[in-house]
Design a protein around this motif. Structure first.
Motif, PDB file in Angstrom:
ATOM      1  N   ALA A  53      13.712  12.092 -12.475  1.00 20.91           N
ATOM      2  CA  ALA A  53      14.215  11.773 -11.035  1.00 20.91           C
ATOM      3  C   ALA A  53      15.219  10.633 -11.480  1.00 20.91           C
ATOM      4  CB  ALA A  53      13.163  11.018 -10.380  1.00 20.91           C
ATOM      5  N   VAL A  54      16.237  10.630 -10.588  1.00 22.49           N
ATOM      6  CA  VAL A  54      17.806   9.920 -10.754  1.00 22.49           C
ATOM      7  C   VAL A  54      18.045   9.470  -9.526  1.00 22.49           C
ATOM      8  CG1 VAL A  54      20.126   9.936 -11.767  1.00 22.49           C
ATOM      9  CG2 VAL A  54      18.175  11.202 -12.947  1.00 22.49           C
ATOM     10  N   CYS A  55      18.372   8.165  -9.450  1.00 23.68           N
ATOM     11  CA  CYS A  55      19.063   7.508  -8.297  1.00 23.68           C
ATOM     12  C   CYS A  55      20.547   8.103  -7.903  1.00 23.68           C
ATOM     13  CB  CYS A  55      18.624   6.133  -7.912  1.00 23.68           C
ATOM     14  SG  CYS A  55      17.177   5.683  -7.929  1.00 23.68           S
ATOM     15  N   ARG A  56      20.943   8.164  -6.681  1.00 21.41           N
ATOM     16  CA  ARG A  56      22.195   8.401  -6.324  1.00 21.41           C
ATOM     17  C   ARG A  56      22.444   7.249  -5.284  1.00 21.41           C
ATOM     18  NH1 ARG A  56      22.855  10.121 -10.548  1.00 21.41           N
ATOM     19  NH2 ARG A  56      22.659  12.390 -10.851  1.00 21.41           N
ATOM     20  N   GLY A  57      23.470   6.622  -5.676  1.00 23.65           N
ATOM     21  CA  GLY A  57      23.854   5.511  -4.873  1.00 23.65           C
ATOM     22  C   GLY A  57      22.933   4.280  -4.921  1.00 23.65           C
ATOM     23  N   ASP A  58      22.934   3.431  -3.789  1.00 28.52           N
ATOM     24  CA  ASP A  58      22.112   2.322  -3.849  1.00 28.52           C
ATOM     25  C   ASP A  58      20.866   2.541  -3.044  1.00 28.52           C
ATOM     26  OD1 ASP A  58      21.299  -0.242  -3.966  1.00 28.52           O
ATOM     27  OD2 ASP A  58      22.279  -0.807  -1.949  1.00 28.52           O
ATOM     28  N   THR A  59      20.013   2.664  -4.396  1.00 29.67           N
ATOM     29  CA  THR A  59      18.696   3.508  -3.787  1.00 29.67           C
ATOM     30  C   THR A  59      17.335   2.355  -3.903  1.00 29.67           C
ATOM     31  OG1 THR A  59      19.209   5.523  -4.542  1.00 29.67           O
ATOM     32  CG2 THR A  59      16.972   5.107  -4.094  1.00 29.67           C
ATOM     33  N   GLN A  60      16.670   2.314  -2.904  1.00 29.41           N
ATOM     34  CA  GLN A  60      15.349   1.281  -2.904  1.00 29.41           C
ATOM     35  C   GLN A  60      14.426   2.176  -2.839  1.00 29.41           C
ATOM     36  OE1 GLN A  60      14.941  -1.698   0.104  1.00 29.41           O
ATOM     37  NE2 GLN A  60      13.874  -2.828  -1.262  1.00 29.41           N
ATOM     38  N   LEU A  61      13.210   1.978  -3.534  1.00 30.65           N
ATOM     39  CA  LEU A  61      12.035   2.716  -3.640  1.00 30.65           C
ATOM     40  C   LEU A  61      10.854   1.983  -3.768  1.00 30.65           C
ATOM     41  CD1 LEU A  61      12.920   5.189  -6.751  1.00 30.65           C
ATOM     42  CD2 LEU A  61      13.263   5.533  -4.538  1.00 30.65           C
ATOM     43  N   ALA A  62       9.834   2.453  -3.226  1.00 31.12           N
ATOM     44  CA  ALA A  62       8.533   1.755  -3.060  1.00 31.12           C
ATOM     45  C   ALA A  62       7.412   2.643  -3.991  1.00 31.12           C
ATOM     46  CB  ALA A  62       7.942   1.792  -1.643  1.00 31.12           C
ATOM     47  N   LYS A  63       7.002   1.852  -4.833  1.00 28.28           N
ATOM     48  CA  LYS A  63       6.147   2.544  -5.945  1.00 28.28           C
ATOM     49  C   LYS A  63       4.698   2.265  -5.604  1.00 28.28           C
ATOM     50  CE  LYS A  63       5.952   1.869 -11.077  1.00 28.28           C
ATOM     51  NZ  LYS A  63       6.647   1.098 -12.382  1.00 28.28           N
ATOM     52  N   LEU A  64       3.990   3.518  -5.817  1.00 26.28           N
ATOM     53  CA  LEU A  64       2.695   3.392  -5.642  1.00 26.28           C
ATOM     54  C   LEU A  64       1.913   3.864  -6.768  1.00 26.28           C
ATOM     55  CD1 LEU A  64       2.127   5.101  -2.080  1.00 26.28           C
ATOM     56  CD2 LEU A  64       1.428   2.824  -2.655  1.00 26.28           C
ATOM     57  N   SER A  65       1.268   3.173  -7.350  1.00 25.34           N
ATOM     58  CA  SER A  65       0.268   3.342  -8.602  1.00 25.34           C
ATOM     59  C   SER A  65      -0.838   4.540  -8.357  1.00 25.34           C
ATOM     60  CB  SER A  65      -0.343   2.008  -9.256  1.00 25.34           C
ATOM     61  OG  SER A  65      -1.255   1.620  -8.779  1.00 25.34           O
ATOM     62  N   ARG A  66      -1.011   5.069  -9.455  1.00 30.19           N
ATOM     63  CA  ARG A  66      -2.033   6.175  -9.504  1.00 30.19           C
ATOM     64  C   ARG A  66      -3.253   5.689  -9.266  1.00 30.19           C
ATOM     65  NH1 ARG A  66      -5.571   9.500 -12.164  1.00 30.19           N
ATOM     66  NH2 ARG A  66      -5.313  11.819 -12.103  1.00 30.19           N
ATOM     67  N   ASP A  67      -3.651   4.568  -9.801  1.00 31.87           N
ATOM     68  CA  ASP A  67      -4.886   3.734  -9.746  1.00 31.87           C
ATOM     69  C   ASP A  67      -5.197   3.443  -8.117  1.00 31.87           C
ATOM     70  OD1 ASP A  67      -5.428   4.085 -12.314  1.00 31.87           O
ATOM     71  OD2 ASP A  67      -4.797   1.946 -12.787  1.00 31.87           O
ATOM     72  N   VAL A  68      -4.180   2.844  -7.562  1.00 31.67           N
ATOM     73  CA  VAL A  68      -4.330   2.795  -6.020  1.00 31.67           C
ATOM     74  C   VAL A  68      -4.397   3.842  -5.190  1.00 31.67           C
ATOM     75  CG1 VAL A  68      -3.150   1.499  -3.930  1.00 31.67           C
ATOM     76  CG2 VAL A  68      -3.173   0.393  -6.185  1.00 31.67           C
ATOM     77  N   VAL A  69      -3.888   4.828  -5.325  1.00 34.32           N
ATOM     78  CA  VAL A  69      -3.956   5.902  -4.661  1.00 34.32           C
ATOM     79  C   VAL A  69      -5.175   6.653  -4.678  1.00 34.32           C
ATOM     80  CG1 VAL A  69      -3.153   8.314  -4.030  1.00 34.32           C
ATOM     81  CG2 VAL A  69      -1.349   6.573  -4.445  1.00 34.32           C
ATOM     82  N   MET A  70      -5.616   6.738  -6.026  1.00 33.74           N
ATOM     83  CA  MET A  70      -7.110   7.497  -6.435  1.00 33.74           C
ATOM     84  C   MET A  70      -8.203   6.787  -5.963  1.00 33.74           C
ATOM     85  SD  MET A  70      -6.316  10.242  -7.686  1.00 33.74           S
ATOM     86  CE  MET A  70      -5.184  11.094  -8.282  1.00 33.74           C
TER      87      MET A  70
END
Length: 171
Positions: free
Chosen positions: A91-108
């Motif tokens: 996965a590669v960002c294009r332009g000024d990209t902001q992401l929210a990261k959710l950990s596997r542990d939290v989701v599980m």
């Protein structure tokens, strides 16, 4: 886009969405910044808050082929998160990209406490896959039609060349 307005959270109950939002880490990898590489462990999933992300699969020659572009308001990385496998693409960002990261542990952890959350996300993923399959089928059909038109055009041009040659020979 603000985290609270990301459509991903509408999949869940208010309580589950709030719990997920509290655990989010915001990252900005920058233009051409790698979010993850093919083969990396899948420890989290991402929500696109701004910009876009290309999902890239390496072909046998090692060149990256873009599989999809994930725009603002969408999410990615959920398959590896859910099945525990390594990343099947980068996965590669294009332009000024902001992401929210959710950990596997939290989701599980959420899923173990809330089976309805698991079902809601599974239903949403299935919907995304169906839409992706429809887009793929449309692209393939368009490619087949273009190949057919190209074949017919080539035959017409070849026939015209023969007729022109014959006509010139007759002169």
């Amino acid at each position: 886009m603000k985290l609270e307005t990301h459509p991903f959270f509408t999949i869940f109950s208010r309580e589950a969405a709030t719990k997920l939002m509290r655990s989010v880490e915001t990252v900005s990898p920058g233009d051409n910044g790698a979010v993850f590489k093919e083969g990396d462990p899948a420890e989290c999933m991402f929500l696109v808050l701004s910009g876009s992300v290309e999902l890239v699969k390496l072909d046998p020659s090692g060149r990256g082929q873009v599989l999809a572009v994930v725009p603002e308001g969408e999410y990615f990385g959920e398959f590896g998160l859910l099945d525990g496998q390594t990343r099947s693409a980068g996965a590669v960002c294009r332009g000024d990209t902001q992401l929210a990261k959710l950990s596997r542990d939290v989701v599980m952890d959420l899923f173990s406490q809330s089976p309805e959350s698991s079902l809601a996300l599974a239903s949403n993923i299935i919907e995304k896959m169906r839409k992706s399959n429809e887009r793929y089928a449309e692209v393939r059909l368009r490619q087949e039609r273009m190949a057919l038109v190209e074949g017919i055009t080539n035959k017409i041009v070849a026939d015209l060349k023969i007729r022109l040659y014959d006509h010139l020979q007759a002169l």
